[in-house]
Design a protein around this motif. Sequence first.
Motif, short mmCIF file in Angstrom:
data_model
loop_
_atom_site.label_atom_id
_atom_site.label_comp_id
_atom_site.label_asym_id
_atom_site.label_seq_id
_atom_site.Cartn_x
_atom_site.Cartn_y
_atom_site.Cartn_z
N UNK A 1 40.39 40.68 49.24
CA UNK A 1 40.18 40.38 47.83
C UNK A 1 41.16 39.29 47.39
N UNK A 2 40.89 38.03 47.75
CA UNK A 2 41.84 36.96 47.41
C UNK A 2 42.03 36.83 45.91
N UNK A 3 43.27 36.68 45.49
CA UNK A 3 43.58 36.58 44.06
C UNK A 3 43.08 35.26 43.47
N UNK A 4 42.85 35.27 42.19
CA UNK A 4 42.37 34.08 41.49
C UNK A 4 43.37 32.93 41.62
N UNK A 5 44.67 33.26 41.54
CA UNK A 5 45.70 32.23 41.65
C UNK A 5 45.65 31.53 43.00
N UNK A 6 45.44 32.31 44.06
CA UNK A 6 45.40 31.73 45.40
C UNK A 6 44.20 30.79 45.55
N UNK A 7 43.06 31.22 45.04
CA UNK A 7 41.85 30.40 45.16
C UNK A 7 42.01 29.09 44.39
N UNK A 8 42.55 29.17 43.17
CA UNK A 8 42.74 27.96 42.36
C UNK A 8 43.79 27.04 42.98
N UNK A 9 44.80 27.63 43.62
CA UNK A 9 45.81 26.82 44.29
C UNK A 9 45.20 26.04 45.46
#
Length: 391
Positions: free
Chosen positions: A243-251
Amino acid sequence: WMEGMQDFQVSEKVARGLTASIASLGSEGEGLLRQGAVLGRRFRLASLVRLSGASPAQVLDSLQKARRHKLLWADRSGRSFSLAHDHIRDSLLPQDPEALKRLHGQAARALLDDAQATDWERAYHFRAAGEIFETRPYALKAAEQARAQLQFSRAAEACSWALQSGFDWQVSFTRAEMLSRAGQTLEALDLFQRIVPQAPSSVAQAECFKSLGELSLSLSQVKESIHFLEQGIVCLKGRLEANPGLGKVLSMLAKRIARGQPKPPRPQAVRPESALLGQLYSTLGHVYGHHGRYRPGLYYHFVALDWCERGDAGAELGFQWCFDSSTASYLGPSRHLAGGYAHQGLQLMEDHGADPRLLSLANSRTVPCRLFSESSETLLPLLKELLGNLR
């Protein structure tokens, strides 16, 4: 008018009537026609001359008598013949299995130095003679030739002949691939599952899991597809993110935007398993994204691109960029990148002489994403769209 008659068969009722005239050919004529029947419903004059040991004039005279009785057809050249019906061929073949095997063995050896004979014919006759070890080399050649001609069912059958002499993992894998391409999905799925535990390396095992994931997806078995793809990634020691975090995906997205156009890897950095790992991640992202799970879909899309750029710098990487750009085109701001990846992917494929069929497929897949503007003016609304999808 006889041209094309080799593909024609009379009705079975007529064929049964015609078989009564076989006896009128005499023992020599019937024997020659029997040898022709062993070669197949269609056979060449030169091959029958080699098998029978008779002179070309003798063989041709017997075949002309059979033609007058309408037992067979000749092509326009008069060098290739076809029996008028499978029933006539069956009537000519010996009923004794051992006698039939001997004739097939003689046919196989007669064809060894026949320049017109194919490896498929040689393999067929050796197999029918029960000589499985002699069958193998010709079956493998026949499978490769059929594969090159896109005759996938035929290639799978030739692989099965080769396997009769003993298990071979690579031949089994090729057979499973050919079954898959021939549309025999369930048979391919079953075979891949049976050979996974015997794979000779982690890379080979990952290849199997990749194929299993793709086949499961084609059957709409989403959970099974994800399971198999994750198993393949684990084989290559890749990382999974449930469940990748939103912050990681946007980064990851921000890094991609900052990098701009994709760059091929340095040749010294190329590792064969990198491209495979990239393909596994790519397909996994594709499965997640197309089933509404945009966050892991986009995450694995970016991971796939990272791995592919460490892999093959040629046509395969170009195709992978095209594939990932089409996967990304529905994922909000990744549309901003999709056009660039698609254009450069197609260029890489052309530069490295990619298979025209793959090039055509890549071109058709990337039409939507190549239509998206790469202007930074479109990025803000797309970012908002992505945030809405990922929350």
